[in-house]
Design an enzyme around this catalytic site. Structure first.
Site, PDB file in Angstrom:
ATOM      1  N   HIS A 469       0.817  -1.204   0.000  1.00 30.93           N
ATOM      2  CA  HIS A 469       0.000   0.000   0.000  1.00 30.93           C
ATOM      3  C   HIS A 469       0.861   1.270   0.000  1.00 30.93           C
ATOM      4  O   HIS A 469       0.338   2.371  -0.189  1.00 30.93           O
ATOM      5  CB  HIS A 469      -0.917  -0.011   1.224  1.00 30.93           C
ATOM      6  CG  HIS A 469      -2.142   0.847   1.070  1.00 30.93           C
ATOM      7  ND1 HIS A 469      -2.373   1.632  -0.049  1.00 30.93           N
ATOM      8  CD2 HIS A 469      -3.201   1.042   1.881  1.00 30.93           C
ATOM      9  CE1 HIS A 469      -3.522   2.275   0.099  1.00 30.93           C
ATOM     10  NE2 HIS A 469      -4.050   1.942   1.259  1.00 30.93           N
ATOM     11  N   ASP A 473      -2.545   1.543  -4.441  1.00 32.51           N
ATOM     12  CA  ASP A 473      -3.813   1.804  -3.763  1.00 32.51           C
ATOM     13  C   ASP A 473      -4.806   0.685  -4.074  1.00 32.51           C
ATOM     14  O   ASP A 473      -4.590  -0.115  -4.991  1.00 32.51           O
ATOM     15  CB  ASP A 473      -4.387   3.152  -4.208  1.00 32.51           C
ATOM     16  CG  ASP A 473      -3.533   4.324  -3.749  1.00 32.51           C
ATOM     17  OD1 ASP A 473      -2.915   4.209  -2.666  1.00 32.51           O
ATOM     18  OD2 ASP A 473      -3.482   5.334  -4.477  1.00 32.51           O
TER      19      ASP A 473
END
Length: 500
Positions: A469, A473
């Site tokens: 992350h 995304d």
């Protein structure tokens, strides 16, 4: 995972140092280069001891690195005169680890033992003779009388001990005691040492009878690969045997066979297991990992497999499974979503211009991830052949260290063992890893052009994507998974399979 082991290295020219005529017939043995980015190795076991004879290319020791566990062959024939690095000691590549001398250097340490023997015998012999003459004069001298006794006792004792030492230190049985089948044909216990402890342990774990194994090593020596191959054949025989009587027997309650090899044991983890542990923990500590799961309908691919399986096997020489389809769809999705084909180093991101696909292989020693280099240039048949080749060599410990590094994205076949899904850990410094669950048939609601929503049986599988992350995304992950899903459900692989 990212770590691994592999195939024993090829002969190592750096072992050899040219000798002049004045120098003794000795050859230094150095830690060989074990692959790109491997700078050191740990001696896990010496297969020979000082004084043993050794043939050229005969395994001399076992070495472990972060990537491979392998046997190091002797560069020359001769006698192992000196071991310079102890077991469990780690040294740099190129460091000298042993010395092999000529055959005439072996008896050197044994020559000293017999030289000392004549001394006590020579002293003891003359003493008994002079005693009878002074006997009448030295009546009060009881001391000389007992001298002959101790002189006679030590003579036989050291002589017998020296002979045992010579036999122990000079193995009389070498390759000649091994039959062509790799079995010991003599009764000399020394010959049994050629089945290394590692091989014995592996055979015990796999339930393989070594007497039934044909060795492919030097002089018919049984190697790890021989045991692994025997274990594979044994499992296939058991599966065929189990498949035969099954219909004749009534359904009986299934009980898992008890494995007693590990119960109650405490042991140090293997080097590979330690490497896997370090890399997995480090990956979780380094990156912010999330997992997305989608469901894909691979019914069309299942039908294509039924149509083209025989032809594909005849042309490509490998079985047409689901995994090559997953691999091809993943590579195409990486090209369409290059953010997933990247690495993070500090605050910098590098997006790769090629697709090097690492594929997981569950081996007896642990999970390995050999890499298909330039996978983006391969078609379905090429991927299938490459996957089969890497998998087979991973199971037989014949992968090279360089084949276990350089991946830009990893694909895990979790479904190979029946798992529906899992949350894989990213193989650092990559930013994504995709796990494919097992394909199962089950009822699914689909939209029919004429009937509307209907329930039908479809071949379904779960795909699990773990991503970093810090760079990826959730929307990026979803787009990547959608690309894979659409490619698989479209099922347009007819051209790849020659069905046009």
């Amino acid at each position: 995972m990212g770590g691994s082991r592999g195939h024993p290295p090829t002969p190592f020219p750096p072992f050899l140092r040219p000798l002049t005529q004045e120098e003794p017939m000795s050859t230094p043995v150095s830690m060989p280069a074990l692959g790109e980015s491997v700078s050191e190795g740990t001696v896990t076991q010496w297969l020979k001891k000082e004084g043993d004879t050794v043939e050229v290319d005969e395994p001399l020791l076992e070495v472990s690195t972060d990537k491979v566990d392998t046997e190091i062959p002797s560069p020359v024939s001769g006698v192992l005169t000196k071991i310079l690095v102890s077991e469990d000691e780690t040294v740099e590549v190129g460091a000298q680890i042993a010395i092999i001398g000529g055959a005439d250097e072996a008896p050197a340490p044994q020559e000293e033992a017999p030289a000392a023997e004549p001394e006590p015998e020579a002293e003891a012999a003359p003493e008994p003779e002079p005693e009878p003459e002074p006997a009448p004069q030295a009546a009060p001298e009881p001391a000389p009388a007992p001298r002959p006794e101790p002189a006679a006792q030590p003579a036989p004792a050291p002589a017998a001990q020296a002979r045992r030492t010579r036999e122990e230190e000079t193995p009389t049985v070498d390759l000649g005691t091994l039959s062509g089948t790799g079995q010991v044909s003599g009764t000399d216990a020394t010959s049994e040492g050629y089945v290394t402890p590692l091989v014995r342990k592996l055979a015990a774990q796999e339930g393989v009878d070594l007497s039934s194994v044909k060795g492919t090593g030097v002089g018919g020596r049984i190697r790890k690969q021989d045991v692994l191959e025997a274990a594979r054949r044994r499992r296939e025989q058991q599966q065929r045997a189990a498949a035969g009587p099954a219909p004749a027997t009534a359904p009986a309650p299934r009980r898992a066979a008890a494995d007693t090899t590990l119960r109650g044991r405490t042991e140090t983890m293997s080097r590979l297991r330690q490497t896997i542990a370090e890399q997995m923990v480090e990956s979780l500590r380094t990156s912010a990992q999330l997992t997305q799961v989608i469901e894909v309908d691979v019914t069309r691919i299942a039908r294509l497999r039924e149509q083209a399986a025989a032809q594909f096997a005849a042309v490509e020489g490998v079985e047409l499974g689901f995994f090559p389809f997953f691999a091809l769809a993943t590579i195409e999705a990486l090209k369409a979503n290059p953010k997933l084909n990247a690495v993070i180093e500090g605050t910098e991101v590098t997006y790769h211009s090629i697709e090097n696909l690492a594929v997981s292989v569950d081996t007896e020693r642990g999970m390995l991830a050999p890499v298909i280099k330039d996978a983006g240039d391969l078609n379905l048949g090429g991927l299938a052949r490459k996957i089969a080749d890497l998998s087979e060599r991973a199971h037989t410990a014949r992968l090279g260290p360089d084949e276990l590094s350089g991946g830009t994205f990893t694909l895990v076949d979790s479904g190979a063992n029946g798992a529906l899904l899992e949350t894989p850990i990213i193989n650092q410094p990559q930013v994504g890893i995709l796990s494919t669950g097992t394909v199962v048939k089950r009822p699914v609601v689909v939209e029919d052009p004429q009937l509307g929503e209907v329930i039908t049986v479809r071949s379904m599988a779960y795909l699990s994507l773990s991503y970093d992350h810090r760079l990826i995304d959730g929307a990026d992950a979803a787009r990547f998974l959608t690309s894979v899903k659409e490619r698989l459900e479209e099922g347009s692989f007819e051209a790849e399979l020659g069905l046009d």
